[in-house]
Motif scaffolding. Structure first.
Motif, PDB file in Angstrom:
ATOM      1  N   GLY A  55       0.785  -1.232   0.000  1.00 53.28           N
ATOM      2  CA  GLY A  55       0.000   0.000   0.000  1.00 53.28           C
ATOM      3  C   GLY A  55       0.814   1.278   0.000  1.00 53.28           C
ATOM      4  N   LYS A  56       2.132   1.155  -0.113  1.00 50.35           N
ATOM      5  CA  LYS A  56       2.992   2.348  -0.143  1.00 50.35           C
ATOM      6  C   LYS A  56       2.775   3.111  -1.444  1.00 50.35           C
ATOM      7  CE  LYS A  56       7.864   3.581   0.279  1.00 50.35           C
ATOM      8  NZ  LYS A  56       8.884   3.358  -0.759  1.00 50.35           N
ATOM      9  N   THR A  57       2.533   2.349  -2.511  1.00 45.34           N
ATOM     10  CA  THR A  57       2.179   2.928  -3.808  1.00 45.34           C
ATOM     11  C   THR A  57       0.775   2.455  -4.154  1.00 45.34           C
ATOM     12  OG1 THR A  57       4.474   2.906  -4.551  1.00 45.34           O
ATOM     13  CG2 THR A  57       2.808   2.946  -6.275  1.00 45.34           C
ATOM     14  N   LYS A  58      -0.041   3.358  -4.691  1.00 49.41           N
ATOM     15  CA  LYS A  58      -1.405   2.973  -5.055  1.00 49.41           C
ATOM     16  C   LYS A  58      -1.478   2.604  -6.530  1.00 49.41           C
ATOM     17  CE  LYS A  58      -3.206   3.095  -1.110  1.00 49.41           C
ATOM     18  NZ  LYS A  58      -3.504   1.764  -0.564  1.00 49.41           N
ATOM     19  N   SER A  59      -2.185   1.531  -6.827  1.00 46.26           N
ATOM     20  CA  SER A  59      -2.266   1.044  -8.204  1.00 46.26           C
ATOM     21  C   SER A  59      -3.130   1.966  -9.060  1.00 46.26           C
ATOM     22  CB  SER A  59      -2.859  -0.360  -8.218  1.00 46.26           C
ATOM     23  OG  SER A  59      -4.148  -0.334  -7.655  1.00 46.26           O
ATOM     24  N   THR A  60      -2.892   1.918 -10.364  1.00 42.06           N
ATOM     25  CA  THR A  60      -3.721   2.640 -11.319  1.00 42.06           C
ATOM     26  C   THR A  60      -4.901   1.756 -11.707  1.00 42.06           C
ATOM     27  OG1 THR A  60      -1.635   3.523 -12.175  1.00 42.06           O
ATOM     28  CG2 THR A  60      -3.606   3.960 -13.473  1.00 42.06           C
ATOM     29  N   ASP A  61      -4.650   0.449 -11.704  1.00 41.80           N
ATOM     30  CA  ASP A  61      -5.643  -0.509 -12.172  1.00 41.80           C
ATOM     31  C   ASP A  61      -5.362  -1.884 -11.578  1.00 41.80           C
ATOM     32  OD1 ASP A  61      -7.844  -1.192 -13.713  1.00 41.80           O
ATOM     33  OD2 ASP A  61      -7.037  -0.129 -15.463  1.00 41.80           O
ATOM     34  N   GLY A  62      -6.380  -2.727 -11.528  1.00 40.02           N
ATOM     35  CA  GLY A  62      -6.183  -4.116 -11.139  1.00 40.02           C
ATOM     36  C   GLY A  62      -6.527  -4.405  -9.696  1.00 40.02           C
ATOM     37  N   ASN A  68      -8.468 -13.374   0.455  1.00 39.85           N
ATOM     38  CA  ASN A  68      -9.805 -13.075  -0.058  1.00 39.85           C
ATOM     39  C   ASN A  68     -10.332 -11.692   0.299  1.00 39.85           C
ATOM     40  OD1 ASN A  68     -10.360 -15.535  -1.473  1.00 39.85           O
ATOM     41  ND2 ASN A  68     -10.387 -16.505   0.542  1.00 39.85           N
ATOM     42  N   LYS A  69      -9.412 -10.788   0.546  1.00 40.95           N
ATOM     43  CA  LYS A  69      -9.818  -9.420   0.851  1.00 40.95           C
ATOM     44  C   LYS A  69      -9.082  -8.475  -0.098  1.00 40.95           C
ATOM     45  CE  LYS A  69     -10.382  -6.574   4.916  1.00 40.95           C
ATOM     46  NZ  LYS A  69      -9.704  -6.121   6.103  1.00 40.95           N
ATOM     47  N   GLU A  70      -9.806  -7.544  -0.679  1.00 41.70           N
ATOM     48  CA  GLU A  70      -9.198  -6.608  -1.620  1.00 41.70           C
ATOM     49  C   GLU A  70      -8.335  -5.583  -0.867  1.00 41.70           C
ATOM     50  OE1 GLU A  70      -9.341  -6.443  -5.168  1.00 41.70           O
ATOM     51  OE2 GLU A  70      -7.837  -4.959  -4.679  1.00 41.70           O
ATOM     52  N   MET A  71      -7.094  -5.442  -1.314  1.00 40.57           N
ATOM     53  CA  MET A  71      -6.134  -4.589  -0.614  1.00 40.57           C
ATOM     54  C   MET A  71      -5.925  -3.223  -1.277  1.00 40.57           C
ATOM     55  SD  MET A  71      -4.732  -6.305   1.996  1.00 40.57           S
ATOM     56  CE  MET A  71      -6.194  -7.248   2.397  1.00 40.57           C
ATOM     57  N   THR A  72      -6.282  -3.108  -2.554  1.00 41.98           N
ATOM     58  CA  THR A  72      -5.838  -1.917  -3.303  1.00 41.98           C
ATOM     59  C   THR A  72      -6.379  -0.595  -2.753  1.00 41.98           C
ATOM     60  OG1 THR A  72      -7.581  -2.383  -4.910  1.00 41.98           O
ATOM     61  CG2 THR A  72      -5.350  -3.021  -5.534  1.00 41.98           C
ATOM     62  N   LYS A  73      -7.514  -0.650  -2.046  1.00 43.89           N
ATOM     63  CA  LYS A  73      -8.076   0.605  -1.535  1.00 43.89           C
ATOM     64  C   LYS A  73      -7.740   0.846  -0.058  1.00 43.89           C
ATOM     65  CE  LYS A  73     -10.249   1.474  -5.438  1.00 43.89           C
ATOM     66  NZ  LYS A  73      -9.348   0.560  -6.200  1.00 43.89           N
ATOM     67  N   LEU A  74      -7.011  -0.095   0.537  1.00 48.56           N
ATOM     68  CA  LEU A  74      -6.720   0.035   1.969  1.00 48.56           C
ATOM     69  C   LEU A  74      -5.491   0.902   2.233  1.00 48.56           C
ATOM     70  CD1 LEU A  74      -7.323  -3.601   3.346  1.00 48.56           C
ATOM     71  CD2 LEU A  74      -8.964  -1.726   3.108  1.00 48.56           C
ATOM     72  N   ALA A  75      -5.451   1.481   3.425  1.00 49.52           N
ATOM     73  CA  ALA A  75      -4.275   2.239   3.864  1.00 49.52           C
ATOM     74  C   ALA A  75      -3.191   1.267   4.308  1.00 49.52           C
ATOM     75  CB  ALA A  75      -4.663   3.152   5.019  1.00 49.52           C
ATOM     76  N   GLU A  76      -1.939   1.749   4.343  1.00 49.71           N
ATOM     77  CA  GLU A  76      -0.806   0.892   4.708  1.00 49.71           C
ATOM     78  C   GLU A  76      -1.018   0.163   6.036  1.00 49.71           C
ATOM     79  OE1 GLU A  76       3.492   2.047   3.910  1.00 49.71           O
ATOM     80  OE2 GLU A  76       2.454   3.914   3.432  1.00 49.71           O
ATOM     81  N   HIS A  77      -1.489   0.893   7.070  1.00 49.10           N
ATOM     82  CA  HIS A  77      -1.633   0.247   8.382  1.00 49.10           C
ATOM     83  C   HIS A  77      -2.737  -0.820   8.365  1.00 49.10           C
ATOM     84  CE1 HIS A  77      -4.803   3.349   8.857  1.00 49.10           C
ATOM     85  NE2 HIS A  77      -5.345   2.482   9.678  1.00 49.10           N
TER      86      HIS A  77
END
Ligand code: ADP
Ligand code: MG
Length: 247
Positions: A55-62, A68-77
Motif C-alpha cells: 500500500g505504499k504505492t497505489k495502483s492505477t488498475d487491477g 480473499n480481501k481486496e487490498m488496493t483501496k486500503l491504507a498501509e496500516h
C-alpha cells in the motif's frame, strides 16, 4: 485451484507513473506455505510490486486479493493489520536498544486477553521473544545493543521484528545483499523454515541463493512476467537468459 484458494491473488495490476507503466497488467498467484522469489533486471518493477502490495504505492488498475480481501483501496496500516509484513532493503531497527528490546517493542499490542501487560502476559511475550531470537540465530545476542550487531545480524533482527507479529505474508527485498557466504546460507535455512504456515515473497539477485530457497521463480521484465516456473525451467528459458542471466 480457484482464486480464493490462494493466499495472494494479483490480477491485471498496473501502476503508471506519468504514463510510464512500472508494473503492467501483472497476474501473480501465491499459495499458502509457498516461498516465491521474484527476479529480473534493475528497473523491472520488482520493488514496485512490493510497494503496491503493502500500500505504499497505489495502483492505477487491477486487483490485489490477500486472504480473499481486496487490498488496493486500503491504507498501509490496514494492510499490515490484515497480515502483510514487509522488510525494506535497509534495516530499520532501533540501534540504541538491545536485540531483546527491539523484539519487545515489535510484539503486537492488545493481543493478550488481559488487555494490559500483566505478569502472565509478560511471561508469554518473553517466551515468544526467545523463540523468535533462536529462529534468527540471535539467541546469544539478546542483551547486545543492536548497533553492535553485524550487518547480517541486523537484517535477521529486522526479519524477527516482522515475524513476532506473525504475518500471513512476509515480503523481503534483497535480504542477503551485503551478507557473508555463511550468513547467506543461514538466511536460506531461516527462510525455508518461516514459510511453514505463511507465504513468503522474496526479491533477490543472488542466483545461488535463489536456487537454494525458491519453490517457484517469477521473472519480471518491464513490469510484466517474462517467465515463471521452477528454477531449472526459468534458468533454461532463452528469453530469461537474454534479458537477465546472460549479463
Ligand atoms: P526494480 O526493483 O525491479 O529494480 P523498481 O520497481 O524499483 O525496479 O522500479 C521500476 C521502474 O519504475 C524504474 O524505472 C523506476 O525508476 C520507476 N519508479 C519506481 N517508483 C517510482 C515512482 N514512485 N515514481 C516514478 N517512477 C518510479
Ligand atoms: Mg528493487
Amino acid at each position: 485451484m480457484s482464486i480464493s484458494d490462494y493466499a495472494l491473488a494479483i490480477e491485471d495490476l498496473t501502476v503508471s507513473f506519468d504514463g510510464f507503466k512500472a508494473v503492467d497488467g501483472l497476474n501473480l498467484y501465491i499459495e499458502k506455505d509457498e516461498l516465491r522469489v521474484i527476479i529480473g533486471p534493475n528497473g523491472a518493477g520488482k520493488t514496485t510490486v512490493l510497494d503496491l502490495i503493502c500500500g505504499k504505492t497505489k495502483s492505477t488498475d487491477g486487483s490485489i486479493m490477500f486472504m480473499n480481501k481486496e487490498m488496493t483501496k486500503l491504507a498501509e496500516h490496514e494492510i499490515v493489520h490484515a497480515g502483510v509484513g514487509r522488510k525494506f532493503q535497509t534495516p530499520s531497527i532501533y540501534e540504541n536498544l538491545t536485540v531483546y528490546e527491539n523484539l519487545e517493542v515489535s510484539y503486537p499490542k492488545g493481543r493478550s486477553v488481559f488487555g494490559s501487560i500483566g505478569f502472565k502476559c509478560t511471561q508469554e511475550v518473553d517466551a515468544r521473544i526467545k523463540e523468535i531470537a533462536k529462529e534468527v540465530f540471535l539467541e546469544e545476542f539478546l542483551d547486545m545493543e543492536s548497533a553492535l550487531l553485524s550487518h547480517g545480524q541486523k537484517q535477521w533482527l529486522e526479519i524477527a521484528m516482522l515475524l513476532i507479529q506473525d504475518p500471513q505474508l512476509l515480503m523481503l527485498d534483497e535480504p542477503v545483499a551485503g551478507m557473508s557466504v555463511k550468513e547467506r546460507e543461514q538466511t536460506a535455512e531461516l527462510l525455508k523454515g518461516i514459510c511453514k504456515g505463511r507465504s513468503v515473497l522474496v526479491i533477490e539477485h543472488d542466483m545461488d541463493f535463489v536456487a537454494s530457497i525458491a519453490d517457484k521463480v517469477t521473472v519480471l521484465h518491464q513490469g510484466k512476467i517474462l517467465a515463471e516456473g521452477d528454477m531449472k525451467t526459468v534458468q533454461n528459458n532463452p528469453k530469461v537468459i537474454e534479458v537477465y542471466l546472460g549479463h
